[in-house]
Motif scaffolding. Structure first.
Motif, PDB file in Angstrom:
ATOM      1  N   GLU A  10      72.402  12.494  34.569  1.00 27.60           N
ATOM      2  CA  GLU A  10      72.610  12.855  33.163  1.00 27.60           C
ATOM      3  C   GLU A  10      71.788  14.070  32.748  1.00 27.60           C
ATOM      4  O   GLU A  10      72.295  14.971  32.086  1.00 27.60           O
ATOM      5  CB  GLU A  10      72.231  11.670  32.272  1.00 27.60           C
ATOM      6  N   LYS A  11      70.546  14.126  33.140  1.00 31.47           N
ATOM      7  CA  LYS A  11      69.635  15.151  32.634  1.00 31.47           C
ATOM      8  C   LYS A  11      69.527  16.400  33.493  1.00 31.47           C
ATOM      9  O   LYS A  11      69.142  17.442  33.005  1.00 31.47           O
ATOM     10  CB  LYS A  11      68.217  14.570  32.458  1.00 31.47           C
ATOM     11  N   CYS A  12      69.833  16.286  34.763  1.00 34.09           N
ATOM     12  CA  CYS A  12      69.545  17.411  35.660  1.00 34.09           C
ATOM     13  C   CYS A  12      70.769  17.957  36.362  1.00 34.09           C
ATOM     14  O   CYS A  12      70.640  18.608  37.390  1.00 34.09           O
ATOM     15  CB  CYS A  12      68.510  16.977  36.699  1.00 34.09           C
ATOM     16  N   SER A  13      71.933  17.697  35.823  1.00 33.40           N
ATOM     17  CA  SER A  13      73.124  18.230  36.480  1.00 33.40           C
ATOM     18  C   SER A  13      73.224  19.720  36.216  1.00 33.40           C
ATOM     19  O   SER A  13      72.647  20.247  35.277  1.00 33.40           O
ATOM     20  CB  SER A  13      74.365  17.500  35.990  1.00 33.40           C
ATOM     21  N   ASP A  14      73.964  20.391  37.040  1.00 33.58           N
ATOM     22  CA  ASP A  14      74.145  21.836  36.918  1.00 33.58           C
ATOM     23  C   ASP A  14      74.739  22.232  35.577  1.00 33.58           C
ATOM     24  O   ASP A  14      74.475  23.313  35.077  1.00 33.58           O
ATOM     25  CB  ASP A  14      75.020  22.358  38.053  1.00 33.58           C
ATOM     26  N   LYS A  15      75.533  21.366  34.975  1.00 30.43           N
ATOM     27  CA  LYS A  15      76.165  21.733  33.704  1.00 30.43           C
ATOM     28  C   LYS A  15      75.140  21.877  32.590  1.00 30.43           C
ATOM     29  O   LYS A  15      75.411  22.493  31.575  1.00 30.43           O
ATOM     30  CB  LYS A  15      77.242  20.726  33.326  1.00 30.43           C
ATOM     31  N   HIS A  16      73.955  21.296  32.774  1.00 31.34           N
ATOM     32  CA  HIS A  16      72.889  21.449  31.796  1.00 31.34           C
ATOM     33  C   HIS A  16      72.009  22.649  32.108  1.00 31.34           C
ATOM     34  O   HIS A  16      71.044  22.910  31.414  1.00 31.34           O
ATOM     35  CB  HIS A  16      72.012  20.188  31.736  1.00 31.34           C
ATOM     36  N   MET A  76      61.209  20.080  37.681  1.00 29.06           N
ATOM     37  CA  MET A  76      60.987  18.684  38.028  1.00 29.06           C
ATOM     38  C   MET A  76      60.928  18.586  39.548  1.00 29.06           C
ATOM     39  O   MET A  76      61.820  19.058  40.234  1.00 29.06           O
ATOM     40  CB  MET A  76      62.145  17.857  37.459  1.00 29.06           C
ATOM     41  N   LYS A  77      59.896  17.988  40.055  1.00 26.64           N
ATOM     42  CA  LYS A  77      59.753  17.769  41.500  1.00 26.64           C
ATOM     43  C   LYS A  77      60.286  16.385  41.851  1.00 26.64           C
ATOM     44  O   LYS A  77      59.853  15.388  41.303  1.00 26.64           O
ATOM     45  CB  LYS A  77      58.276  17.843  41.896  1.00 26.64           C
ATOM     46  N   LEU A  78      61.231  16.355  42.761  1.00 28.02           N
ATOM     47  CA  LEU A  78      61.797  15.085  43.205  1.00 28.02           C
ATOM     48  C   LEU A  78      61.155  14.650  44.510  1.00 28.02           C
ATOM     49  O   LEU A  78      60.855  15.479  45.366  1.00 28.02           O
ATOM     50  CB  LEU A  78      63.302  15.223  43.445  1.00 28.02           C
ATOM     51  N   SER A  79      61.010  13.337  44.658  1.00 27.55           N
ATOM     52  CA  SER A  79      60.595  12.799  45.950  1.00 27.55           C
ATOM     53  C   SER A  79      61.727  13.032  46.944  1.00 27.55           C
ATOM     54  O   SER A  79      62.867  13.295  46.563  1.00 27.55           O
ATOM     55  CB  SER A  79      60.313  11.296  45.825  1.00 27.55           C
ATOM     56  N   TYR A  80      61.426  12.934  48.224  1.00 23.82           N
ATOM     57  CA  TYR A  80      62.470  13.077  49.242  1.00 23.82           C
ATOM     58  C   TYR A  80      63.561  12.030  49.025  1.00 23.82           C
ATOM     59  O   TYR A  80      64.747  12.308  49.191  1.00 23.82           O
ATOM     60  CB  TYR A  80      61.884  12.944  50.650  1.00 23.82           C
ATOM     61  N   TYR A  81      63.145  10.817  48.658  1.00 23.57           N
ATOM     62  CA  TYR A  81      64.084   9.717  48.430  1.00 23.57           C
ATOM     63  C   TYR A  81      65.112  10.101  47.364  1.00 23.57           C
ATOM     64  O   TYR A  81      66.321   9.999  47.581  1.00 23.57           O
ATOM     65  CB  TYR A  81      63.288   8.480  47.999  1.00 23.57           C
ATOM     66  N   PHE A  82      64.648  10.565  46.216  1.00 29.81           N
ATOM     67  CA  PHE A  82      65.568  10.905  45.135  1.00 29.81           C
ATOM     68  C   PHE A  82      66.272  12.238  45.365  1.00 29.81           C
ATOM     69  O   PHE A  82      67.378  12.440  44.873  1.00 29.81           O
ATOM     70  CB  PHE A  82      64.866  10.862  43.780  1.00 29.81           C
ATOM     71  N   GLU A  83      65.656  13.119  46.113  1.00 33.13           N
ATOM     72  CA  GLU A  83      66.337  14.368  46.447  1.00 33.13           C
ATOM     73  C   GLU A  83      67.613  14.063  47.218  1.00 33.13           C
ATOM     74  O   GLU A  83      68.692  14.559  46.890  1.00 33.13           O
ATOM     75  CB  GLU A  83      65.417  15.259  47.288  1.00 33.13           C
ATOM     76  N   HIS A 133      59.906  10.603  30.003  1.00 35.26           N
ATOM     77  CA  HIS A 133      58.719  10.934  30.805  1.00 35.26           C
ATOM     78  C   HIS A 133      58.553   9.934  31.949  1.00 35.26           C
ATOM     79  O   HIS A 133      58.237  10.315  33.080  1.00 35.26           O
ATOM     80  CB  HIS A 133      57.466  10.972  29.923  1.00 35.26           C
ATOM     81  N   ALA A 134      58.793   8.658  31.664  1.00 37.11           N
ATOM     82  CA  ALA A 134      58.684   7.627  32.709  1.00 37.11           C
ATOM     83  C   ALA A 134      59.712   7.861  33.806  1.00 37.11           C
ATOM     84  O   ALA A 134      59.429   7.676  34.993  1.00 37.11           O
ATOM     85  CB  ALA A 134      58.850   6.240  32.107  1.00 37.11           C
ATOM     86  N   MET A 135      60.905   8.313  33.423  1.00 40.78           N
ATOM     87  CA  MET A 135      61.949   8.582  34.409  1.00 40.78           C
ATOM     88  C   MET A 135      61.598   9.806  35.257  1.00 40.78           C
ATOM     89  O   MET A 135      61.814   9.813  36.464  1.00 40.78           O
ATOM     90  CB  MET A 135      63.302   8.808  33.728  1.00 40.78           C
ATOM     91  N   THR A 136      61.053  10.820  34.620  1.00 47.27           N
ATOM     92  CA  THR A 136      60.629  12.012  35.349  1.00 47.27           C
ATOM     93  C   THR A 136      59.554  11.647  36.369  1.00 47.27           C
ATOM     94  O   THR A 136      59.596  12.086  37.518  1.00 47.27           O
ATOM     95  CB  THR A 136      60.101  13.088  34.378  1.00 47.27           C
ATOM     96  N   HIS A 137      58.610  10.817  35.945  1.00 48.41           N
ATOM     97  CA  HIS A 137      57.551  10.376  36.864  1.00 48.41           C
ATOM     98  C   HIS A 137      58.144   9.561  38.011  1.00 48.41           C
ATOM     99  O   HIS A 137      57.803   9.777  39.180  1.00 48.41           O
ATOM    100  CB  HIS A 137      56.489   9.564  36.115  1.00 48.41           C
ATOM    101  N   LEU A 138      59.038   8.636  37.682  1.00 47.27           N
ATOM    102  CA  LEU A 138      59.663   7.801  38.710  1.00 47.27           C
ATOM    103  C   LEU A 138      60.395   8.654  39.740  1.00 47.27           C
ATOM    104  O   LEU A 138      60.337   8.378  40.941  1.00 47.27           O
ATOM    105  CB  LEU A 138      60.627   6.806  38.057  1.00 47.27           C
ATOM    106  N   SER A 139      61.029   9.721  39.297  1.00 47.76           N
ATOM    107  CA  SER A 139      61.798  10.569  40.209  1.00 47.76           C
ATOM    108  C   SER A 139      60.924  11.295  41.228  1.00 47.76           C
ATOM    109  O   SER A 139      61.423  11.779  42.230  1.00 47.76           O
ATOM    110  CB  SER A 139      62.628  11.589  39.430  1.00 47.76           C
ATOM    111  N   SER A 140      59.629  11.326  40.995  1.00 53.66           N
ATOM    112  CA  SER A 140      58.715  11.989  41.926  1.00 53.66           C
ATOM    113  C   SER A 140      58.136  11.025  42.958  1.00 53.66           C
ATOM    114  O   SER A 140      57.386  11.443  43.837  1.00 53.66           O
ATOM    115  CB  SER A 140      57.572  12.662  41.163  1.00 53.66           C
TER     116      SER A 140
END
Length: 185
Positions: free
Chosen positions: A127-133, A1-8, A70-77
């Motif tokens: 929730e979805k991208c933490s290290d524990k997952h 998943m590619k994050l925008s600088y903002y969400f990174e 999918h919408a959340m993944t897109h938003l995160s970019s």
């Protein structure tokens, strides 16, 4: 998943904020109580949504369900100026009843739509991208490969971590000195 600088940047800050809220000075888990306090103070926190959203978003922690990942993944970019309207995003999530009340308060603010987009995306990333997952979002930067190479060198022991630590200590001491503090030698 590619994050925008903002969400990174914000996802790291938000994760740290949630970790901070989890325990008190005695190590007791006080997350639930602290989240309840944030929810009670929510209207007063609205002044922070523009400059420190990661401090306000915890009020929603645990109160968002994701209907369209999918919408959340897109938003995160996306960067904030690229966010779709809240009307286009709100069907991708569901809030607990108390979360709906908080959302109404936030949406009444001039920057409320942007804040709510930030809320749902930060909660999704936590929730979805933490290290524990076992997965970690990828930063949207050109030097990702260089970072990987640096990490591999650190793992292989090719970098002298003691020298790195001393360099950090010296840099920290220099900065403190510039701020007017006496240098500890």
């Amino acid at each position: 998943m590619k994050l925008s600088y903002y969400f990174e940047d914000l996802s790291r800050a938000y994760k740290a904020e949630i970790e901070d809220l989890q325990s008190d000075s005695e190590g007791k888990n006080v997350l639930r109580a602290r989240l309840m306090e944030k929810r009670k103070q929510f209207p007063a926190l609205m002044s922070m949504i523009e400059f420190a959203p990661e401090m306000v978003v915890p009020a929603f922690h645990g109160g968002v369900r994701f209907i369209d990942p999918h919408a959340m993944t897109h938003l995160s970019s996306l960067e904030p100026d690229e966010f779709p309207s809240w009307d286009a995003i709100e069907d991708a999530v569901r809030f607990e009843p108390w979360g709906d009340e908080l959302a109404l308060i936030a949406l009444g603010e001039p920057d409320g739509e942007r804040f709510m987009s930030t809320v749902v995306c930060l909660e999704y990333l936590l929730e979805k991208c933490s290290d524990k997952h076992g997965s970690r979002p990828v930063a949207a930067s050109d030097d990702d490969e260089a970072e990987k190479d640096d990490e591999e060198q650190d793992k292989d022991g090719n970098e002298d971590s003691e020298d790195d630590e001393r360099g950090l200590d010296e840099a920290g001491a220099d900065w403190m000195s510039e701020q007017g503090f006496d240098r500890n030698e």
